[in-house]
Design an enzyme around this catalytic site. Structure first.
Site, mmCIF file in Angstrom:
data_model
loop_
_atom_site.group_PDB
_atom_site.id
_atom_site.type_symbol
_atom_site.label_atom_id
_atom_site.label_comp_id
_atom_site.label_asym_id
_atom_site.label_seq_id
_atom_site.Cartn_x
_atom_site.Cartn_y
_atom_site.Cartn_z
ATOM 1 C CG ASP A 298 -1.936 1.132 1.319
ATOM 2 O OD1 ASP A 298 -2.668 1.442 0.417
ATOM 3 O OD2 ASP A 298 -1.887 1.973 2.524
ATOM 4 C CD GLU B 292 -6.153 0.643 -2.863
ATOM 5 O OE1 GLU B 292 -7.334 0.280 -2.656
ATOM 6 O OE2 GLU B 292 -5.404 1.325 -2.230
ATOM 7 C CG ASP C 41 -0.138 3.687 5.727
ATOM 8 O OD1 ASP C 41 -0.969 4.122 5.556
ATOM 9 O OD2 ASP C 41 0.913 4.445 6.088
#
Ligand SMILES: [Zn+2]
Length: 393
Positions: free
Chosen positions: A185, A269, A351
């Site tokens: 991430d 992502e 996170d």
């Protein structure tokens, strides 16, 4: 399978070559901006789409006009390649991978691409079209055995350094399969958080460099416009910028290589998703640039080494969802770094929890399809996340 890979080297052109390159860069920039204008006008004024072929024909006509006859003074190949680059930029825009192309400026990085018919490769030396001497290239590492360049791109950065990027086709062996997989991430505070619980920060030297950069920028702003000292100050700013960019790229390469070596599957992502949920500041914009570069490095390396990169490009509440029980918070503001799940009581690092969720979604995608897929095509149920392996310590 043969793969295309680019190798980049520093170049020290002679004075005459610098002048020739400067003319070529200028012509490429002119052609790019001219074609961009033409394409935009055709689209908005006449509701028409101009293709490479149309523009290529128009360019031939343009070169014959008195006002722009100077375009014929440089090799025609980089000019044609410029049209191809513009084509690709538009394709990226239409397919949602990039912004609408913008005009090129003289003060930014300059580049020109020469395909095989516009340079000579002999005895390990490269001579560009219209030049009588080979370029002085510092071969910091050799090209792979038995390869020859299929095209070369020569560029000059804002700190007046010249580089050559040599494209070759080579056999790259896949890495032996690994049982590991990981989710990454884009962190808010650090560069990246991994589902394994590891946080990879921006190395300290960035902060030091950034302080230096800020000082140089202040000095530059104080100098009188158009003065020699201002130009000197501008160069200094550009040099620091270039060093930061070099170090950052180096850092990203080391990290992407490591993740690819250690894991069979890497889940990330995409930024389109990120930007829906996060705010925009300058610092973050820089952070984002690093992320795009990082993801594209992973993309390339996954291809080369037989790994799978799962890009989660549909909206998924990776930050707000509790990895342990699947509870989804109503809201989670940006300043909250650590939160406790009201449902199961687990304390999450923001996170790392997000990275674990991304990893879990990626796993379900792989399980559902077995192969490289766009997650958008797969329904991801939060419950499936429980089935994923426990992250390693
Ligand atoms: Zn929970």
């Amino acid at each position: 399978m043969k793969q295309k890979r680019a190798y980049k080297y520093r170049v020290y052109p002679a004075d005459e070559q610098k002048q020739q390159l400067s003319r070529t860069f200028g012509c490429c920039r002119f052609v790019f901006n001219w074609a961009l204008r033409k394409k935009t006008d055709a689209f908005y004024k006449d509701n028409q789409r101009l293709y490479y072929k149309d523009l290529s024909e128009a360019l031939t006509r343009l070169k014959k006009q008195d006002a722009t006859v100077w375009l014929s003074e440089v090799s025609s190949v980089p000019l044609q390649q410029t049209l191809r680059h513009l084509d690709r930029a538009f394709l990226n825009f239409f397919e949602g991978r990039g912004a609408y192309p913008t005009f090129k400026k003289k003060c930014n990085q300059q580049a020109a691409t020469f395909t095989g018919n516009a340079f000579i490769w002999r005895d390990g030396k490269i001579t560009l079209a219209k030049m009588d001497k080979p370029l002085d290239i510092r071969w910091s590492r050799p090209l792979p055995d038995g390869t020859k360049p299929s095209s070369v791109t020569i560029s000059k950065d804002c700190a007046d350094r010249y580089f050559i990027s040599v494209l070759v086709e080579e056999e790259i062996e896949h890495l032996p399969a690994s049982p590991e997989s990981i989710g990454a991430d884009l962190g808010l505070k650090d560069f990246v958080a991994l589902s394994s619980g590891e946080v990879v920060g921006n190395p300290k030297f960035f902060a030091k460099d950034e302080k230096k950069l800020a000082r140089a920028q202040r000095r530059h702003a104080k100098k009188k416009k158009g003065s020699k000292n201002r130009d000197k100050a501008r160069r200094r700013v550009a040099r620091i910028h270039a060093r930061i960019a070099d170090r950052r790229r180096d850092f990203l390469h080391k990290l992407s290589t490591r993740l690819i070596r250690e894991n069979q599957t890497i889940c990330v992502e995409t930024l389109a998703v990120k930007n829906m949920v996060k705010n925009h500041t300058l610092a973050k914009a820089i952070h984002d640039v690093g992320w795009s570069e990082f993801v594209s490095q992973l993309d390339d390396k996954a291809d080369w080494y037989g790994r799978t990169l799962v890009k989660i490009d549909r909206w998924y509440p990776s930050s707000k969802r509790c990895f342990d029980c699947g509870h989804i918070l109503d809201s989670l503001t940006l300043d909250v770094r650590v939160w406790t799940c009201p449902e199961c009581g687990v304390v999450h690092d923001r996170d790392i929890n997000a990275a674990k969720n991304i990893h879990a979604v990626g796993q379900t995608v792989i399980e559902a399809c077995g192969e490289r897929v766009r997650p958008g095509a797969v329904k991801t149920k939060p419950g499936n996340a429980r089935r994923s392996r426990k992250p390693k310590k």
